[in-house]
Every structure is written in C-alpha cells, then in structure tokens.
Design an enzyme around this catalytic site. Structure first.
Site, short mmCIF file in Angstrom:
data_model
loop_
_atom_site.label_atom_id
_atom_site.label_comp_id
_atom_site.label_asym_id
_atom_site.label_seq_id
_atom_site.Cartn_x
_atom_site.Cartn_y
_atom_site.Cartn_z
N GLU A 442 0.84 -1.20 0.00
CA GLU A 442 0.00 0.00 0.00
C GLU A 442 0.88 1.25 0.00
O GLU A 442 1.64 1.48 0.94
CB GLU A 442 -0.88 -0.02 1.26
CG GLU A 442 -1.65 1.24 1.52
CD GLU A 442 -2.39 1.19 2.88
OE1 GLU A 442 -2.28 0.17 3.59
OE2 GLU A 442 -3.05 2.19 3.20
N ASP A 520 -1.19 -1.15 5.75
CA ASP A 520 -1.15 -0.62 7.11
C ASP A 520 -2.10 -1.41 8.00
O ASP A 520 -3.11 -1.92 7.55
CB ASP A 520 -1.60 0.86 7.14
CG ASP A 520 -0.57 1.75 6.47
OD1 ASP A 520 0.58 1.30 6.31
OD2 ASP A 520 -0.94 2.88 6.11
N ASP A 522 -4.42 -0.60 9.86
CA ASP A 522 -5.54 0.23 10.31
C ASP A 522 -6.76 -0.02 9.42
O ASP A 522 -6.72 -0.88 8.55
CB ASP A 522 -5.13 1.72 10.31
CG ASP A 522 -4.75 2.19 8.91
OD1 ASP A 522 -4.97 1.43 7.93
OD2 ASP A 522 -4.23 3.31 8.79
N ASP A 524 -8.18 1.74 7.05
CA ASP A 524 -7.94 1.97 5.63
C ASP A 524 -7.17 0.81 5.01
O ASP A 524 -7.50 0.33 3.93
CB ASP A 524 -7.11 3.25 5.43
CG ASP A 524 -8.01 4.43 5.12
OD1 ASP A 524 -9.24 4.21 5.07
OD2 ASP A 524 -7.48 5.54 4.93
#
Ligand code: 0RA
Length: 658
Positions: A442, A520, A522, A524
């Site tokens: 990402e 990541d 998280d 997102d």
C-alpha cells in the site's frame, strides 16, 4: 475465506512421511487412519479438525434424507469436546454374529462400515466426505456414543478408536437418536480448537441444502452479556430459494421472484434456484450430495446448456435480438446471475484436482432437461421478468464487446512499448516461481521502504497507489482499463484472458508462488486488503485455491526499555510485554504504536514482516465459496453500516473468516 496462520519454519508435508517399499504393510482398521490421517480427512490442521464434526453430521443428514430425522444439534463443550445429537433411528446395537460384536461397534471401528448398514439413502462416496464415523473415532482421544433405540438407552465409550467396554443398556428411553461426544486427539491434530464460525457456516449451508431439517449450533465456551451461550438455529423451509436470497441479500436484484425448481429427472433429484442482480459477476454454486463441487462438472455443464438455450430461444422468438450487431456468448447469460444447483447422485464419480468435479454423464441431461422445462415455463408465465432478464443479457453482450475493444487497445499499446514489466515493479533476480514472492504494498512510500528492506534475490515489490478499483461494482472494460489492475496482471505474468473464457488464467506463466498483500494495520489498510482480495477472488480464484495468496502481518507496537526492544502483534502481547519490561525500575518503558508501514524503517520492516525466518504470513483459503461470495458482495457493496459492523466484529485487520 479464512486466514490460517502459516509459520514458515519447517513446513510439514503430509505426503512425506517416510514410506518406502520395505515398510509398506497392510494397514488394517483404524490404525491406518491414525498412521495417515491426512489421507482420510484431508489434513491435520483447522480444516481436518472441523471435518470430524462434518463427518458425524453427514450421517445425521443421511438419516434426515431417509425421512427419519428432523433435528440435529452440534455443541462445542467447555472442555473442548464436541457433541452432535440427532433424532434419527439411532445406530443399531444388535449383536453381529460374523463380526462377534455389536453393530454399533462395527460402525465405530470398521472403516466405511456405516454405508454397508445404511443403504437406503444417497451415500456420499469418494471426495473428502463419507469416510465414516469410525474415522472420527480413530482420531479421538475419547468418544462416547449414546444411542436411543427400541425404547432403551445404550452407551459405549472408546479411546483412540478402541472400545473401553461393550455396549451397555443404561435405562429406558422414549425417544430415538444418536448422541456422539468426542475429544479430538492432540497427538494427531496441530490444533484442537474448534471455531464456532466455521461450524456455523457449514450448518447454515446444510440447512439451505436440506429444507425442513433444523440444525442448531451452540458454543458453551462463550457466554454473552446475559450469561447465555452463543447459539444459532438454522432452518429453511424453502431450501435453495432461500439460499439464493441469502446470497443476494446485499445486491440489488432484478426480478421479483427467485426462479426455483425441485424435481427428479431420470431418477436424479435436481433442486435449483436462480436470480439475476445488477452486478457483473457470475455466482453459481453447485452441490452433489451436499458436497460443494467447486470444480463443477456435468451438473454445471447441463445447467449452463439449459440456461443458454432456453434464454436464447426465448429472446430470439421475442424479437429482442433483431437489432443486435454482434453475437451473444454463453458468459453473457450468466452475468449478474446467482444460482445454486443441488443434485443427489447415487454413485457419484468425483474427478479433478481436488476431487470436487462431478463426472457422471447422465446428470448433464437431467439438469439440462429440468432447467429447460422449468425456465421456459417461467418465461412464458412472467413476460415482464423475461424482458428484464433478456435486457440484462443484451447489456452484458454489449459491455463484453466494448471490453474486447478496450483490451485490444491496451494490448496494442503494450506491444508498442515492448509490453515489458510495469515500471513500478522492483523485480527479484531469481526466475524460479516456486521460490519467488511478490509484495503488493500500500502506497509508494511504504513501497520504497520495502524495496530497501527486502531480499532482492527472491522478493519483488510492487507499490500500489491509493485504492485499487472496486471490482465488485465495475464493468469489465473498466477493469481492463485500470492502471493498477493491469500492472498486477503484468507483474504476475498472467495475461488478461481471451474473450471466450475471460476469467481463465494461464497459471503456468505465473511468476511468483507467493503473492503477499502488505497494508497498514488500520481500517484503511484493511479496506485496501479487502479490495485486493476481492480482486483475486473474482479474477484469479485459482491463485487462492492453489494457496498462493497471503497477507503480511506487520506489528502493532514496538516496546522499548533502554536497549531492549520487543515487537507486539496483539493487545494481549502489548500488555504482557509492557508488564514484563516494566518490572525493573531504572528506566521507563516506551510504547510506540505503528499506525502505518511508513513508520518503520527498512530494517524493522524486514525483521518483523518480511524475513521468512520470523514473519507470520496468513494464508488466504476459501472454505465456502458461497459464503465468500456473499461476504465480498457485502464488503464491497453500498451498505456502509453493514460493512462497518462486519469490519468491527472482525476487528484487527478485519480478519475474514468465511
Ligand atoms: C448405521 C445404520 C443405520 C443408521 C446409522 C448407522 C446411523 C449413524 C449415525 C451417525 C450419527 N447419527 C447416525 N444415525 C444413524 C440404520 C439404522 C436402521 O436401519 O434402523
């Protein structure tokens, strides 16, 4: 779809158990099962463990198919054992002269004995199922059978398949049925922790496939806020009709009614339901004797043929195709189609790599006939729906035509620029796909760190910018035009399919046998992983089926005290390690939360997430294609609250258990 932890140190290969010609012996009875469990139940991991439960439940379902049983319960007990109970006839307990033991003991100790006793139903043979309850007994450190039959209750217990005492009568009983409680053998399985979701999924599927049978799952290990155990009841009075509604619950459907049939052709029971929706995917799930035939086979071929011919002839007769300037292909009739087909076959022949492809040729004609007759009746009786369906087919054909043009343009452009690898790919030097890995990372900045941190001999890095296209909602030509998606195809070395079978892959050309999604830790990041997984699920399912798709697991925290450093992957680890490090008093403990990959330097990323010696990769597997399909359509659909609820429930990377 489910993520299983795969530690890469010392892989266990169940085929390499040291057998050679000299020590081949005739293995008899349950010893054979204990020596080579994977041969009987597939594997000795999560899948094999749950298979034990399916095996017993399949026997109860057989009772239900014979009309003898209505209720089946599966309970995960607090001690880690599982109890299955049904209200069937109960396993016979009468004494067997030939075997010199009770029928119950024969069923529980002789391989494949169940079938010999119980011939009046559609027994499952071959494939993964149908190995018999005796297999479960062989792989259980303890098993107890309680039988209610002939007005009495009987009990017998076993340890690793050996009876502890002959069956005994323990009292009167006013009901009939079989209750089996077993503890999976820790010496056999790599894990003995039953997963509620996995069992619930299968019971739900069985409820849809066997209308009228009630299946209850209860987990006594988990109490809710009212002190009640986690429990669900699955019951379907409308069978596959309800299954299709369930699968499409997050899609916009095109016609009011599910098209449904439940019939018998040439002695072969065929049940089928179908419905069109506004998506561009084909979701056809097929079953034979309750087994998901993921490789398809003759029943699927018969369905496709019947569907195509009936719709085509209706469309031609209605004049709706008169102005169409190009051909309609078989695929066009299945765009936006959700369907489930379930056949019962007396002696199924299973073929293919995973033995989930039906080979019996007479089933083709049976399903073809069933579909043709019922569908043409439906179209005649529902002209409004018929028109909507034909219009959808025409739209699909038009889009396919446009997609071909776009693809040709892309390929021509590719030819002009040499058609080499994408500029963003930092390739590895090794050319042997079996050892090569590609990280889909990402963002450009994390991609840069990964490039510095990797072992370039076998690890390739491909940064993906922003969110990749939501393939769940995009039309085909959009997918071929999307830069990121084109790059993934090119980097992997598999070209975008040809027109005829646009989703068939040329897997021999695949350049990496590990495709690792790294995002990541998280919300997102988890959304991006889901998008990428959806893409692979829809366009390269074979890659997942071969076990090539993985998710990297970057740490959530770095805990420091003086020169000591420790990474943590879970909240529990953080609490434990903070406490441990906090014991000495001189200097204080510092906790760093990693919000993104970008906060790690190249060395840290290598140490924690990329070094095969220390990293944990989660392998993506598909347990139930139907459930995976439903969950992806939900995750990628418009219903934001539903999606949020799912992601929150499966927090921490939105771990996906399908
Ligand atoms: C052998 C013969 C019969 C039934 C069964 C086995 C049987 C096995 C299991 C396992 C779980 N539940 C089960 N229910 C039945 C036929 C019985 C008869 O002919 O009366």
């Amino acid at each position: 779809m489910k993520e299983t932890e795969t530690l890469e140190i010392g892989k266990v290969n169940t085929n390499e158990n040291g057998y050679s010609a000299e020590n081949i012996q005739v293995l008899e009875g349950l010893e054979a099962v204990r020596k080579r469990p994977a041969m009987y139940i597939g594997d000795i991991g999560v899948r094999g463990l749950h298979h034990l439960v399916y095996e017993v439940v399949d026997n109860s379902i057989d009772e239900a198919l014979g009309g003898y049983c209505k209720n089946i319960e599966v309970t995960i007990n607090t001690d880690g054992s599982v109890t299955t109970s049904d209200d069937g006839r109960g396993i016979p307990v009468d004494f067997h002269e030939k075997e010199q033991k009770s029928a119950l003991e024969v069923v529980l100790t002789v391989l494949h004995a169940g079938g010999k006793f119980n011939k009046d139903t559609y027994k499952v043979s071959g494939g993964l199922h149908g190995v018999g309850v005796s297999c479960v007994n062989a792989l259980a450190s303890h098993l107890k059978a309680e039988i209610h039959r002939d007005g009495k209750e009987y009990v017998q217990e076993y340890s690793i398949g050996k009876p502890l005492y002959p069956v005994k009568e323990v009292g009167p009983s006013s009901k009939t049925g079989t209750i089996i409680t077993f503890v999976p053998d820790k010496d056999i399985f790599t894990t003995v922790d039953f997963n509620y979701e996995i069992l619930a999924s299968r019971l739900r599927e069985l409820a849809f496939l066997n209308k009228g049978v009630k299946l209850i799952i209860t987990d006594l290990r988990e109490l809710d806020e009212n002190g009640q155990p986690l429990s669900e009841t699955f019951f379907s009075s409308e069978g596959l009709r309800e299954f299709v509604r369930y699968l499409d619950q997050n899609r916009e459907i095109l016609t009011e009614e599910v098209i449904y049939l439940d019939t018998e052709k040439n002695g072969i029971p065929v049940e089928l339901a179908l419905q069109y929706n506004t998506s561009y995917n084909e979701n056809v799930h097929t079953y034979v004797n309750n087994i998901n035939t993921i490789e398809g086979g003759t029943h699927l071929a018969g369905f496709r043929r019947g569907l195509t011919r009936t719709l085509k002839s209706y469309a031609e007769k209605s004049g709706m195709l008169d102005k169409l300037k190009f051909d309609i292909s078989g695929d066009d009739f299945r765009e936006g189609l959700t369907a489930v087909i379930s056949c019962k076959v007396a002696e199924p022949q299973f073929e293919g790599q995973t033995k989930t492809k039906l080979g019996n040729s007479d089933v083709m004609g049976a399903v073809d006939q069933a579909v043709s007759e019922n569908l043409s009746n439906f179209l005649e009786e529902h002209p409004k729906d018929a028109k909507i369906i034909v219009n959808k087919v025409i739209l699909a054909a038009t889009a396919r035509h446009a997609a071909r043009k776009a693809r040709e343009l892309v390929q021509r452009k590719g030819a002009l620029t040499g058609g080499g690898l994408p500029g963003k790919l930092a390739d590895c030097s090794n050319r042997n796909p079996e050892v090569c890995e590609i990280y889909l990372v990402e963002g450009d900045s994390a991609g840069g760190t990964a490039k510095q941190g990797r072992d370039r001999s076998f690890q390739a890095i491909m940064p993906l910018r922003g969110k990749i296209l939501n393939v769940e909602k995009a039309m085909m030509h959009k997918i071929y035009e999307n830069e990121e998606i084109k790059n993934i195809f090119t980097a992997l070395g598999v070209h975008i399919g040809t027109e005829e079978d646009s989703k068939a892959l040329n897997m021999e050309k695949l350049r990496y046998h590990k495709v690792i999604i790294m995002t990541d830790a998280d919300v997102d990041g988890s959304h991006i992983s889901t998008l990428i997984m959806t893409f692979f699920f829809r366009y390269m399912k074979e890659l997942i089926e071969k076990g090539y798709l993985y998710i990297a697991t970057p740490p959530l925290y770095l805990i420091k005290k003086g020169k000591q450093e420790q990474y943590c992957w879970t909240e529990e680890e953080r609490i434990r390690i903070t406490e441990e490090l906090g014991k000495g008093k001189e200097s204080s403990v510092h906790i760093q939360r990693y919000k993104g990959l970008g906060e790690m330097n190249a060395e840290q990323l290598w140490d924690t997430t990329m070094n095969p010696e220390f990293r944990t990769l989660r392998q993506i597997t598909i347990d139930s294609a139907a459930e995976a399909d439903r969950i992806f359509s939900m995750l990628m659909g418009d219903d934001v609250p539903l999606r949020r609820e799912f992601i929150e429930k499966h927090a921490k990377y939105a771990k996906i258990d399908i």
